[in-house]
Design an enzyme around this catalytic site. Sequence first.
Site, PDB file in Angstrom:
ATOM      1  N   LYS A  94      45.562  37.845  40.041  1.00 48.59           N
ATOM      2  CA  LYS A  94      45.246  36.783  40.998  1.00 48.59           C
ATOM      3  C   LYS A  94      46.274  35.674  40.837  1.00 48.59           C
ATOM      4  CE  LYS A  94      41.163  36.691  39.176  1.00 48.59           C
ATOM      5  NZ  LYS A  94      40.418  36.891  40.406  1.00 48.59           N
ATOM      6  N   ARG A  95      46.199  34.700  41.705  1.00 48.31           N
ATOM      7  CA  ARG A  95      47.080  33.537  41.610  1.00 48.31           C
ATOM      8  C   ARG A  95      46.904  32.872  40.246  1.00 48.31           C
ATOM      9  NH1 ARG A  95      45.900  28.337  43.726  1.00 48.31           N
ATOM     10  NH2 ARG A  95      44.012  29.229  44.644  1.00 48.31           N
ATOM     11  N   THR A 129      38.307  37.785  46.390  1.00 45.23           N
ATOM     12  CA  THR A 129      38.289  39.080  47.072  1.00 45.23           C
ATOM     13  C   THR A 129      38.886  40.164  46.180  1.00 45.23           C
ATOM     14  OG1 THR A 129      40.371  38.530  48.195  1.00 45.23           O
ATOM     15  CG2 THR A 129      38.326  38.185  49.425  1.00 45.23           C
ATOM     16  N   HIS A 168      37.218  26.746  51.910  1.00 48.62           N
ATOM     17  CA  HIS A 168      37.554  27.712  50.861  1.00 48.62           C
ATOM     18  C   HIS A 168      37.502  27.133  49.454  1.00 48.62           C
ATOM     19  CE1 HIS A 168      38.857  31.325  53.101  1.00 48.62           C
ATOM     20  NE2 HIS A 168      39.219  30.478  54.040  1.00 48.62           N
ATOM     21  N   LYS A 221      41.259  29.586  37.412  1.00 52.38           N
ATOM     22  CA  LYS A 221      41.061  31.035  37.316  1.00 52.38           C
ATOM     23  C   LYS A 221      41.087  31.520  35.865  1.00 52.38           C
ATOM     24  CE  LYS A 221      42.829  31.849  41.976  1.00 52.38           C
ATOM     25  NZ  LYS A 221      41.636  32.425  42.620  1.00 52.38           N
ATOM     26  N   LYS A 262      37.902  44.286  45.592  1.00 54.05           N
ATOM     27  CA  LYS A 262      38.826  45.424  45.620  1.00 54.05           C
ATOM     28  C   LYS A 262      38.693  46.274  44.364  1.00 54.05           C
ATOM     29  CE  LYS A 262      41.812  42.402  48.228  1.00 54.05           C
ATOM     30  NZ  LYS A 262      42.726  41.266  48.060  1.00 54.05           N
TER      31      LYS A 262
END
Length: 795
Positions: free
Chosen positions: A518-519, A626, A330, A524, A630
């Site tokens: 998101k986290r 992901t 991952h 990110k 969505k």
Amino acid sequence: MDKSIFAKALESQLRSKYNTTVENALDWQLHECVSSAVMEHISPNHAQSLEKHLSGRRAMYLSMEFLMGRAVHNNLMCAGVYEDVEDVLKQHGRSLGELETIEDAALGNGGLGRLAACFLDSAATLDLPLDGYGIRYKYGLFKQKIVDGFQKEEADNWTKYGDPWSVRCQQDAVNIQYADMTVRAVPYDMPIIGYGTDNVGNLRLWQAEAVDDFDFNKFNDGDYTGAQAKKNAAEDISRVLYPNDNTSEGKKLRLRQEYFFSAASVADAIRKHKARFGSLDELEKYLTIQLNDTHPVIAIPELIRQLVCEGYDFETAFEKAHKIFNYTNHTIMAEALEKWDCSLVESVIPKVYTYILMINERFIRDMYSKGMDKKDIAAIQPVAGGRVNMAYMAIYVSSYINGVAEIHTEILKKDALKKWYELYPERFQNKTNGITQRRWLALCNKELSALITRLLGDSGWITDLDRLKELAKYADDENVLGEFIRIKKTKKQQLADFIKQNDGIEINPDTIFDIQIKRLHEYKRQLLNALSIIYIYYGIKDGSIRDFTPTTFIFGAKSAPGYRRAKAIIKLLGEIGKMVNSDEQTKDLLKVVFVQNYNVSAAEKLVCAADVSEQISTAGTEASGTGNMKLMLNGAVTLGTYDGANVEIVQEAGEENNYIFGARVEELADIMPDYDPRKLVFENEKIGRVLEKLIDSNFDDGGVPSDQEGSFKELYKALTDGASWHVPDHYYVVGDLESYVAAKLRCNSDYKDKLAFARKCWLNMCSAGKFSSDRTIRDYAQNIWKIVPVSKRGV
């Protein structure tokens, strides 16, 4: 299920358990009894499905995380009884909407855990014999509150009102041995209801309990703490998701957790196979195990150990393990690939460590036989430098290794795992991640789902998401786009109502909803988003940015409790919000909102309301993502880098319908060796004034010492000089800032033409079929697991 039978069952349960009625039941009592009535209804199918799964070849999915979310609404929909149950409740003046107060099962941290949940949903719906195995944490991912701008964590006791969707299976308990203690792993089975089928998958979550939980003699001697010491030590193993591993004790507990559920799951598989087939001679013919990241890789030496205990020699056990295990990678980031100190592994699980060393010796022997020199062997051997490299052990033993997006898999093959790919090219596959359209459209966006079903003429898209392609013909139909715009407005109003209730903040649904959920992690790049808002703020102030479409920037994220720099970014977002939300010149144009306690239930509201989906990780760092899928599925454009599944989203929906910016992987390889972010800060006035806000003391970072992680000045230093192991601007935030702002402003301007922008959103939705987890799971089933639907066995 007949409505009258359900109604009687519900009334009976409420009377017997709580001496109350449907009208008077508390929310949690209603949830308990609605769920219990449905569980009773599906119980025969669950039992039959478990039997079918064990009757032939099956797959086990081992994952440290299963971010299931709230079960009740999804389970009712998949069981085909949602409307019937709602009708029964309405007759008593109640509604399923009241059950939104029930806790999420937050047994995961982010995309990895949510992916696992989607995979189980898809496998159940496709009749595939796949079952999940993980840990039944007492406290899931923490509850987050924002206090004075700072993240504060609270325990998430998700079972405080019970857990009606799980069944304790005491008869399957397993004893797990460590060097200094033995604990009992007790399984709880959670049914995963397939949509439109009688198949019910299973998620088995292991709970740690003491073998001897109370020392009566110590209690009588007045040692009340010591009397329960074994109980507490055992229960610590499944008490908290991801205990802080900044300390040696934290690392030990994390290793205990990983071994706990891996060993219990392996023992469960062996016991069930022996009970059915008499021996383990053909175990690999009937069983395949998918390792979801490196957390369960300890299952490899444990299976070999258990097989040797069953009488097989090491070489035979190794070959069985090779045929059984597969590994999903991952991440390409070295810091995220687990490595355990040999001394720690040996001290906690010495018997397993012996087999790790044997695997390592076998690897060295294999490599010598291939003519590899000692230096090259040392670079990739599973045990080296006093550490066990879990990813390397997984790659060596597994039959297949897969990445989770096309670009991610190519990076693994060409860079991160290049030497392994050269050794075993036949083992590497790509399996682009996916999401379940049941939860992420049919359930959470009923308004858009109804429009899709009406236009297609049936609801077949719920199990065949490629059907959405048929709707592309409406991209220029003003009536359809007008209805789509009205639905989006409805979802934005619903989100505004939720944020008002959840956070006490009013937002305008007539603004652009630009959403990053998101986290919270540096790669990110929530920090890039934050800096871009400052950039735009100053541009509006000085007149260089004009005719700006009012925008609400919405964030949802949790930082790991010990990740101080990430927590500083949350605080910074709050400070930016104070500045832009209160300035008379910008308050009607810019608004920044941070949604507290982001979880699956909040995500269900956020993804439906987004106009713009922020997917801005540094190119080459996000394995897949992901959340991007969505948001796309619910009709948002992607504002993002050429990274992870963004690449494939653009391929499917067209770059002209999205907003791509920033340096690409191959460009960064050339840029980073000589990159000097300070030069940009000093030479570019607009970038300079943005970063100056981190050090001019106008933003309040809570008084954290300037040289410590968690201060805004340290954030500045990390960008300009580097910090800890990071080189300066390790994630290329400063470097991508102007390209990002330009894309953001282009998107902002395009939004003014509502129909043209809606067309982009509509075509994104129509192009989302590839990103169904049904497609991903079919690919795993055919090309890695070699399993077939239970409905086709014997055909």
